[in-house]
Design a protein around this motif. Structure first.
Motif, short mmCIF file in Angstrom:
data_model
loop_
_atom_site.label_atom_id
_atom_site.label_comp_id
_atom_site.label_asym_id
_atom_site.label_seq_id
_atom_site.Cartn_x
_atom_site.Cartn_y
_atom_site.Cartn_z
N LYS A 234 0.81 -1.22 0.00
CA LYS A 234 0.00 0.00 0.00
C LYS A 234 0.84 1.27 0.00
CE LYS A 234 -4.11 -2.03 2.13
NZ LYS A 234 -5.15 -1.89 3.19
N MET A 235 2.12 1.12 -0.22
CA MET A 235 2.99 2.29 -0.18
C MET A 235 3.32 2.80 -1.58
SD MET A 235 5.78 1.53 2.78
CE MET A 235 5.30 0.83 4.38
N PRO A 236 3.18 4.10 -1.84
CA PRO A 236 3.73 4.69 -3.06
C PRO A 236 5.25 4.52 -3.04
CG PRO A 236 2.25 6.21 -1.95
CD PRO A 236 2.51 5.11 -0.99
N VAL A 237 5.83 4.27 -4.21
CA VAL A 237 7.26 3.97 -4.30
C VAL A 237 7.98 5.03 -5.12
CG1 VAL A 237 8.99 2.32 -5.07
CG2 VAL A 237 6.85 1.50 -4.04
N ILE A 238 9.07 5.55 -4.56
CA ILE A 238 9.99 6.44 -5.28
C ILE A 238 11.26 5.64 -5.53
CG2 ILE A 238 11.32 8.58 -5.16
CD1 ILE A 238 9.15 9.59 -3.17
N LEU A 239 11.59 5.45 -6.80
CA LEU A 239 12.75 4.65 -7.18
C LEU A 239 13.92 5.57 -7.47
CD1 LEU A 239 14.11 1.99 -8.06
CD2 LEU A 239 13.10 2.35 -10.32
#
Length: 656
Positions: A234-239
């Motif tokens: 459920k977490m937005p991901v910044i790569l």
């Protein structure tokens, strides 16, 4: 950035570098596979010979506390790209001052409302030469973040390591490996090699995942990263990684001359692999950040679900003082659905403006179209595939019958969506005061001019509305009216009142056909009520809450008991296809109009007591002029409530 061959590094390195920085915007793509070893750049780094003096910070006082607000809807992600030219230990050229000043800025601005910096991501190439002496100095700089408990991530660039993430032990791993983060609250783990790490920060009331991947990731690294994403569903991901997208234009060409400044980056080999192995089928990844290439740039690409992934290059090592540890600030604003991006140099900003050189002053803030811009993101919609937007349930009518409720009309549970209401049909007044509404159709109107609808404002108690398809020239449509003997008809509201409704205009709303139609009005003309004086139209109704023409502004025009002329409250323009909550509140003296619980600017300070009445009915969706209905509303109207006292915002129908 990338390295060169050893032969080119000997002798005239300063000149070589200047030529390289000017002419090789895409050189990294060709030379990226070269290992670090002895750097081919060689010679004197970007810092000037008098770097010790130039690097002196004018800053005084102690560094503040790391204290971000995890719940505020506005927060900032700080991004620091390639700082390699500050750390060239093998050449006895090291200057920590710029990076430490940026770190102080990040810490000091973690608790400020304007910034609320919650995390810092470094994009690799911490050093120029991967030398242990360089990493000793890097360690000292990052100790400033560690000692204050700051949340941050780092990753290896091609100047920090050679090969891929299976390379084994290195000075980078010894200094910046996972052991550094074991006491950090934001650290979420690493892969077995230690070169790929995961971090979680708290912001806007949710958790956000940052993946910091090695500059060259193997199959095991991608497998680990995919598992981390699955473990945080459920977490937005910044790569973040060192090498993802590149710049197709030279640094002496403005990006808007080379194409669209919002899509002026290109996918390169390693980036394409990362897209295929990790990004395209992981909808949680919405933003990728890399350095390595210059000039800065960005692009947007659709993933397998058709959602945008924003991919940005940030790198200023070719600028004055090797970039001077410049940082990019990603200001997330979830209330505005926007990320505002700015690029600053805290080390220069901390110096006395009078002492800055012209070149330094030029680099205090970088404001070009690829350095200072905004990204529009509907965060709820973008994240809805993995964090479904909670739908506020409908609330029973009884819960909305606050003290003084004289009428409450809502439209749920009375007809299937899309079916028409017929003339003579009744909509009950749920207050129990007997102010029921009856359907009236203008002769010649289509049978489906008034239909039940399931559309509604997200905070509306009743999950339904009425869809009006009315207009003028000629007048057509179906509206509703209170009965001839309804108690509401005679009410004058001497002690104050609150009128609330929900409204949405469709895209085909037209100023000529639909402007000045009333959502709610009271029959009886101003002239018949004996009104006269400034701004008086003798033929207009004594009370009307309407939408104007060209500006689609809500207007509450009413004739109070204490004057012979009207008081008019004006709101601002309302866009189509968006639900709006309108409220008119009178405290017995002054009348205030609210849009989505915010008071509008044009609320007159004129005393206006009560509402004039001729004992005639109220109209929902109808407007009378010179004694006859001249226009019917076009759009949706939701729950509508009239109360005989002023309500505070906390008691509005939208109240949580």
């Amino acid at each position: 950035m990338c390295t060169h061959d050893d032969a080119a590094s000997q002798g005239h390195a300063g000149q070589n570098r200047r030529g390289f920085l000017r002419n090789a915007a895409l050189a990294g793509a060709g030379a990226a596979a070269v290992g670090v070893g002895a750097s081919a750049l060689g010679g004197t780094p970007a810092v000037a010979a008098d770097s010790a003096a130039a690097g002196e910070s004018a800053r005084t006082g102690k560094t503040g506390a790391w204290n971000p607000d995890p719940d505020a809807l506005q927060f900032t992600l700080a991004v620091m790209p390639d700082t390699q030219f500050l750390y060239w230990g093998s050449q006895d050229s090291v200057n920590r001052a710029p990076q430490e000043e940026s770190f102080r800025y990040i810490i000091d601005n973690s608790g400020t409302p304007d910034n609320n910096i919650v995390f810092m991501a470094h994009l690799g190439d911490l050093t120029e030469d991967a030398d242990p002496l360089s990493f000793q100095e890097v360690d000292k700089a990052f100790a400033l973040l560690d000692s204050h408990g700051a949340a941050y991530s780092v990753l290896a660039g091609n100047h920090d390591v050679s090969g891929d993430d299976s390379r084994g032990d290195t000075p980078y791993l010894q200094t910046m490996g996972p052991q550094r983060f074991r006491r950090a609250k934001s650290f979420a783990g690493s892969d077995p090699t230690g070169y790929n790490t995961a971090h979680v920060f708290q912001a806007a009331g949710r958790s956000w995942l940052v993946l910091a991947l090695d500059w060259r990731t193997t199959d095991q690294g991608y497998a680990w990263a995919n598992e981390v994403i699955k473990a945080h569903p459920k977490m937005p991901v910044i790569l973040t990684s060192h090498d993802i997208v590149a710049s197709p234009y030279d640094d002496n060409v403005f990006p808007y001359e080379s194409g669209d400044p919002e899509n002026n980056a290109v996918m390169v080999g390693n980036g394409q692999t990362m897209w295929d192995r990790l990004v395209k089928d992981n909808d949680q990844v919405f933003l990728t950040l890399n350095g390595h290439y210059w000039p800065p740039g960005r692009m947007t690409r659709k993933n397998d679900l058709g959602n945008d992934v924003h991919m940005h290059i940030t790198n200023y090592q070719n600028r004055y003082f090797g970039g001077g540890a410049m940082i990019r600030l990603y200001h997330f604003d979830l209330a505005r659905n926007t990320i505002d991006v700015e690029t600053i140099n805290p080390w220069i900003l901390a110096q006395d403006p009078e002492s800055r050189s012209e070149l330094a002053a030029e680099h205090a803030r970088i404001t070009g179209p690829v350095d200072n811009f905004s990204v529009a993101i509907d965060f709820e919609e973008r994240f809805s595939s993995f964090v479904p937007v909670p739908v506020r349930p409908s609330r029973p009518a009884a819960e909305e019958l606050v003290k003084g409720t004289l009428a409450y009309w809502r439209f749920d549970g009375q007809g299937a969506p899309g079916t028409a209401l017929s003339a003579g049909q009744t909509v009950r007044d749920l207050s129990g005061k007997g102010n029921d509404l009856t359907v009236v159709t203008v002769p010649g109107t289509a049978a489906d001019a008034l239909t039940w609808s399931a559309d509604h404002h997200p905070d509306q108690p009743g999950h339904a509305s009425l869809k009006f398809a009315g207009g003028r020239n000629p007048v057509h449509g179906t509206y509703l009216t209170t009965g001839a003997n309804a108690p509401l008809n005679a009410e004058t509201f001497r002690s104050g009142y609150t009128i609330e409704t929900f409204v949405m205009m469709p895209l085909d709303w037209d100023a000529g056909r639909n402007g000045w139609a009333a959502i709610l009005s009271r029959r009886g003309s101003a002239g018949a009520a004996g009104k006269h004086g400034k701004n008086t139209d003798l033929n207009e109704p004594v009370v009307q809450l309407a939408i104007s023409n060209n500006g689609r502004e809500p207007q509450f025009n009413h004739y109070p008991l204490n004057t012979t002329y009207p008081t008019t409250n004006w709101g601002h323009g309302l866009v189509e296809l968006r639900w709006w909550h309108l409220a008119v509140v009178n405290d017995g003296r002054f009348t205030r109009l609210y849009v989505d619980s915010a008071p509008v600017a044009d609320n007159p300070s004129r005393v206006s007591q009560g509402l004039t009445s001729l004992g005639l009915p109220w109209l929902l969706g109808g407007h009378e002029y010179a004694g006859a209905v001249d226009i019917v509303f076009h759009g949706n109207v939701g729950d509508t409530r009239i109360v005989n006292r002023p309500l505070p915002v906390r008691e509005f129908l939208t109240a949580k």
